[in-house]
Design a protein around this motif. Structure first.
Motif, PDB file in Angstrom:
ATOM      1  N   ILE A  41       9.554   7.294   1.723  1.00 18.43           N
ATOM      2  CA  ILE A  41      10.584   7.092   0.813  1.00 18.43           C
ATOM      3  C   ILE A  41      10.949   8.119  -0.240  1.00 18.43           C
ATOM      4  CG2 ILE A  41      11.376   5.529  -1.083  1.00 18.43           C
ATOM      5  CD1 ILE A  41      11.509   4.231   1.767  1.00 18.43           C
ATOM      6  N   ASP A  42       9.978   8.578  -0.613  1.00 19.16           N
ATOM      7  CA  ASP A  42       9.954   9.690  -1.604  1.00 19.16           C
ATOM      8  C   ASP A  42      10.412  10.990  -0.878  1.00 19.16           C
ATOM      9  OD1 ASP A  42       9.615  10.830  -4.336  1.00 19.16           O
ATOM     10  OD2 ASP A  42       8.053  12.116  -3.328  1.00 19.16           O
ATOM     11  N   ARG A  43      10.243  11.140   0.216  1.00 20.06           N
ATOM     12  CA  ARG A  43      10.640  12.321   1.057  1.00 20.06           C
ATOM     13  C   ARG A  43      12.384  12.225   1.378  1.00 20.06           C
ATOM     14  NH1 ARG A  43       5.829  12.016   3.681  1.00 20.06           N
ATOM     15  NH2 ARG A  43       6.810  10.927   5.468  1.00 20.06           N
ATOM     16  N   LEU A  44      12.649  10.902   1.525  1.00 20.58           N
ATOM     17  CA  LEU A  44      14.073  10.364   1.810  1.00 20.58           C
ATOM     18  C   LEU A  44      14.807  10.548   0.536  1.00 20.58           C
ATOM     19  CD1 LEU A  44      13.782   7.291   4.019  1.00 20.58           C
ATOM     20  CD2 LEU A  44      14.861   9.649   4.407  1.00 20.58           C
ATOM     21  N   LEU A  45      14.219  10.219  -0.595  1.00 18.08           N
ATOM     22  CA  LEU A  45      14.722  10.538  -1.954  1.00 18.08           C
ATOM     23  C   LEU A  45      15.063  11.765  -2.398  1.00 18.08           C
ATOM     24  CD1 LEU A  45      12.912   7.488  -3.899  1.00 18.08           C
ATOM     25  CD2 LEU A  45      15.481   7.526  -3.228  1.00 18.08           C
ATOM     26  N   GLN A  46      14.509  12.724  -1.856  1.00 21.32           N
ATOM     27  CA  GLN A  46      14.564  14.084  -2.071  1.00 21.32           C
ATOM     28  C   GLN A  46      15.796  14.662  -1.368  1.00 21.32           C
ATOM     29  OE1 GLN A  46      12.520  15.435  -4.582  1.00 21.32           O
ATOM     30  NE2 GLN A  46      11.513  13.523  -4.694  1.00 21.32           N
ATOM     31  N   SER A  47      16.156  13.850  -0.344  1.00 16.28           N
ATOM     32  CA  SER A  47      17.403  14.588   0.601  1.00 16.28           C
ATOM     33  C   SER A  47      18.496  13.594   0.178  1.00 16.28           C
ATOM     34  CB  SER A  47      17.078  14.282   1.917  1.00 16.28           C
ATOM     35  OG  SER A  47      17.016  12.947   2.227  1.00 16.28           O
ATOM     36  N   SER A 103       9.765   8.516  -8.861  1.00 14.36           N
ATOM     37  CA  SER A 103       8.309   7.830  -8.688  1.00 14.36           C
ATOM     38  C   SER A 103       8.515   6.571  -9.171  1.00 14.36           C
ATOM     39  CB  SER A 103       7.339   8.736 -10.081  1.00 14.36           C
ATOM     40  OG  SER A 103       7.797   8.455 -11.358  1.00 14.36           O
ATOM     41  N   VAL A 104       9.240   5.944  -9.807  1.00 15.82           N
ATOM     42  CA  VAL A 104       9.238   4.499 -10.009  1.00 15.82           C
ATOM     43  C   VAL A 104       9.745   3.776  -8.932  1.00 15.82           C
ATOM     44  CG1 VAL A 104      10.497   2.754 -11.390  1.00 15.82           C
ATOM     45  CG2 VAL A 104       9.712   4.727 -12.423  1.00 15.82           C
ATOM     46  N   LEU A 105      10.749   4.622  -7.950  1.00 17.95           N
ATOM     47  CA  LEU A 105      11.112   3.783  -6.807  1.00 17.95           C
ATOM     48  C   LEU A 105       9.988   3.846  -5.805  1.00 17.95           C
ATOM     49  CD1 LEU A 105      14.781   5.187  -6.847  1.00 17.95           C
ATOM     50  CD2 LEU A 105      14.340   2.940  -7.355  1.00 17.95           C
ATOM     51  N   LYS A 106       9.264   5.104  -5.792  1.00 16.16           N
ATOM     52  CA  LYS A 106       7.982   4.921  -4.644  1.00 16.16           C
ATOM     53  C   LYS A 106       7.036   4.200  -5.014  1.00 16.16           C
ATOM     54  CE  LYS A 106       4.313   8.364  -3.308  1.00 16.16           C
ATOM     55  NZ  LYS A 106       3.459   7.326  -3.695  1.00 16.16           N
ATOM     56  N   ARG A 107       6.882   3.693  -6.218  1.00 13.67           N
ATOM     57  CA  ARG A 107       5.739   2.702  -6.482  1.00 13.67           C
ATOM     58  C   ARG A 107       6.504   1.491  -6.107  1.00 13.67           C
ATOM     59  NH1 ARG A 107       4.617   5.974 -11.265  1.00 13.67           N
ATOM     60  NH2 ARG A 107       6.040   4.526 -12.513  1.00 13.67           N
ATOM     61  N   ILE A 108       7.508   1.073  -6.288  1.00 14.02           N
ATOM     62  CA  ILE A 108       8.343  -0.112  -5.884  1.00 14.02           C
ATOM     63  C   ILE A 108       8.070  -0.302  -4.337  1.00 14.02           C
ATOM     64  CG2 ILE A 108      10.573  -1.472  -5.386  1.00 14.02           C
ATOM     65  CD1 ILE A 108      11.053  -0.486  -8.649  1.00 14.02           C
ATOM     66  N   ALA A 109       8.591   0.876  -3.708  1.00 12.71           N
ATOM     67  CA  ALA A 109       8.214   0.854  -2.167  1.00 12.71           C
ATOM     68  C   ALA A 109       6.987   0.516  -1.793  1.00 12.71           C
ATOM     69  CB  ALA A 109       8.887   2.237  -1.690  1.00 12.71           C
ATOM     70  N   ASP A 110       5.787   1.145  -2.229  1.00 16.27           N
ATOM     71  CA  ASP A 110       4.665   0.857  -1.748  1.00 16.27           C
ATOM     72  C   ASP A 110       4.165  -0.493  -2.200  1.00 16.27           C
ATOM     73  OD1 ASP A 110       3.625   3.353  -1.103  1.00 16.27           O
ATOM     74  OD2 ASP A 110       3.475   4.061  -2.953  1.00 16.27           O
ATOM     75  N   ALA A 111       4.710  -1.149  -3.363  1.00 20.09           N
ATOM     76  CA  ALA A 111       4.361  -2.273  -3.661  1.00 20.09           C
ATOM     77  C   ALA A 111       4.740  -3.560  -2.711  1.00 20.09           C
ATOM     78  CB  ALA A 111       4.986  -2.742  -5.203  1.00 20.09           C
ATOM     79  N   VAL A 112       5.773  -3.165  -1.971  1.00 18.86           N
ATOM     80  CA  VAL A 112       6.391  -4.179  -1.036  1.00 18.86           C
ATOM     81  C   VAL A 112       5.944  -4.003   0.359  1.00 18.86           C
ATOM     82  CG1 VAL A 112       8.475  -4.651  -2.718  1.00 18.86           C
ATOM     83  CG2 VAL A 112       8.601  -3.047  -0.811  1.00 18.86           C
ATOM     84  N   GLY A 113       5.162  -2.963   0.503  1.00 18.26           N
ATOM     85  CA  GLY A 113       4.441  -2.744   1.849  1.00 18.26           C
ATOM     86  C   GLY A 113       5.268  -1.491   2.593  1.00 18.26           C
ATOM     87  N   MET A 114       6.334  -0.862   1.902  1.00 19.99           N
ATOM     88  CA  MET A 114       6.995   0.177   2.536  1.00 19.99           C
ATOM     89  C   MET A 114       6.074   1.421   2.404  1.00 19.99           C
ATOM     90  SD  MET A 114      10.894  -0.506   1.295  1.00 19.99           S
ATOM     91  CE  MET A 114      11.808   0.567   2.108  1.00 19.99           C
ATOM     92  N   ASP A 115       6.501   2.651   3.252  1.00 17.10           N
ATOM     93  CA  ASP A 115       5.892   3.624   3.096  1.00 17.10           C
ATOM     94  C   ASP A 115       6.104   4.427   2.058  1.00 17.10           C
ATOM     95  OD1 ASP A 115       4.807   6.270   3.352  1.00 17.10           O
ATOM     96  OD2 ASP A 115       4.754   6.273   5.593  1.00 17.10           O
ATOM     97  N   GLY A 116       5.597   4.597   0.716  1.00 17.33           N
ATOM     98  CA  GLY A 116       6.136   5.171  -0.479  1.00 17.33           C
ATOM     99  C   GLY A 116       6.433   6.661  -0.269  1.00 17.33           C
ATOM    100  N   GLU A 117       5.572   7.236   0.479  1.00 15.27           N
ATOM    101  CA  GLU A 117       5.582   8.648   0.707  1.00 15.27           C
ATOM    102  C   GLU A 117       7.099   9.224   1.471  1.00 15.27           C
ATOM    103  OE1 GLU A 117       3.804  11.360  -0.346  1.00 15.27           O
ATOM    104  OE2 GLU A 117       2.479  10.196  -1.686  1.00 15.27           O
TER     105      GLU A 117
END
Length: 215
Positions: free
Chosen positions: A151-157, A135-149
């Motif tokens: 990224i979260d799916r990728l992190l689950q894999s 959830s912390v990494l997702k927020r960082i991704a969102d904050a820099v303009g990446m697609d946090g959702e």
């Protein structure tokens, strides 16, 4: 452009100090020709996925409380000298950093590596957050303009997990034993958190060589 490869770990205080010093040189010389790419290196490749209590980890690593205090004294001093406000007391856990490295890797695909590395350092060293937490990494991704959702799916894999471990191993095979390690033009290795003045000299020297080659 001149390639500057930086081998680093976002839980490494010397890497944070080194990046800050380099950034100041780059900001002072916006005409620099560096093209920067960040590469993975885990200080603790055998760290459990859930991380460890930071105090326990440091005392195990440095042979007790006094050893940990002595080992961190120069880091605390260097951070203060650099003007960095690091809240070491606020860091409760030492995380496994492999997922943070995956985020850095994916950020590179979108040209956002530097922004992600910045936020990882600040999130860990200033806010004391666990940068293995998805959830912390997702927020960082969102904050820099990446697609946090995404990224979260990728992190689950297991996406790119083995590739990053292989790149870490490759760096060790090439002789990297600690970080930060800076590789200039795929030729010169610079180890450690060098002062801003050092990087200003490097930038000036490279600019001079570039002018001579064009003459």
């Amino acid at each position: 452009m001149i390639k500057l490869d930086i081998i680093s770990d976002p839980i490494c205080p010397w890497c944070y100090i080194g990046k800050t010093r380099l950034d100041r040189a780059l900001e002072a010389h916006p005409e620099h020709e560096f093209l920067i790419e960040w590469h993975p290196f885990q200080l603790n490749p055998d760290m459990p996925a859930e991380g460890m209590d930071r105090r326990e980890y440091l005392e195990l690593k440095f042979g007790g409380k006094q050893g940990a205090v002595q080992a961190y004294a120069p880091i605390v001093q260097a951070a203060e000298d650099t003007g960095l406000q690091i809240d070491f007391a606020g860091i409760k856990r030492t995380p496994n950093s492999i997922d943070a490295h995956r985020l850095i890797h994916w950020a590179g695909i979108e040209g956002k590596q530097n922004a992600v590395v910045d936020r990882l350092f600040k999130t860990y060293f200033k806010e004391g957050r666990d940068i293995s937490d998805h959830s912390v990494l997702k927020r960082i991704a969102d904050a820099v303009g990446m697609d946090g959702e995404a990224i979260d799916r990728l992190l689950q894999s297991d996406a790119d997990l083995q590739d990053l471990r292989d790149r870490d191993a490759h760096a060790r095979m090439r002789g990297v034993q600690g970080v930060p390690c800076f590789i200039v033009a795929n030729e010169y290795a610079v180890n450690g958190a060098q002062p801003t003045g050092f990087w200003e000299e490097v930038i000036a020297e490279l600019a001079e060589k570039s002018q001579q080659s064009e003459a």
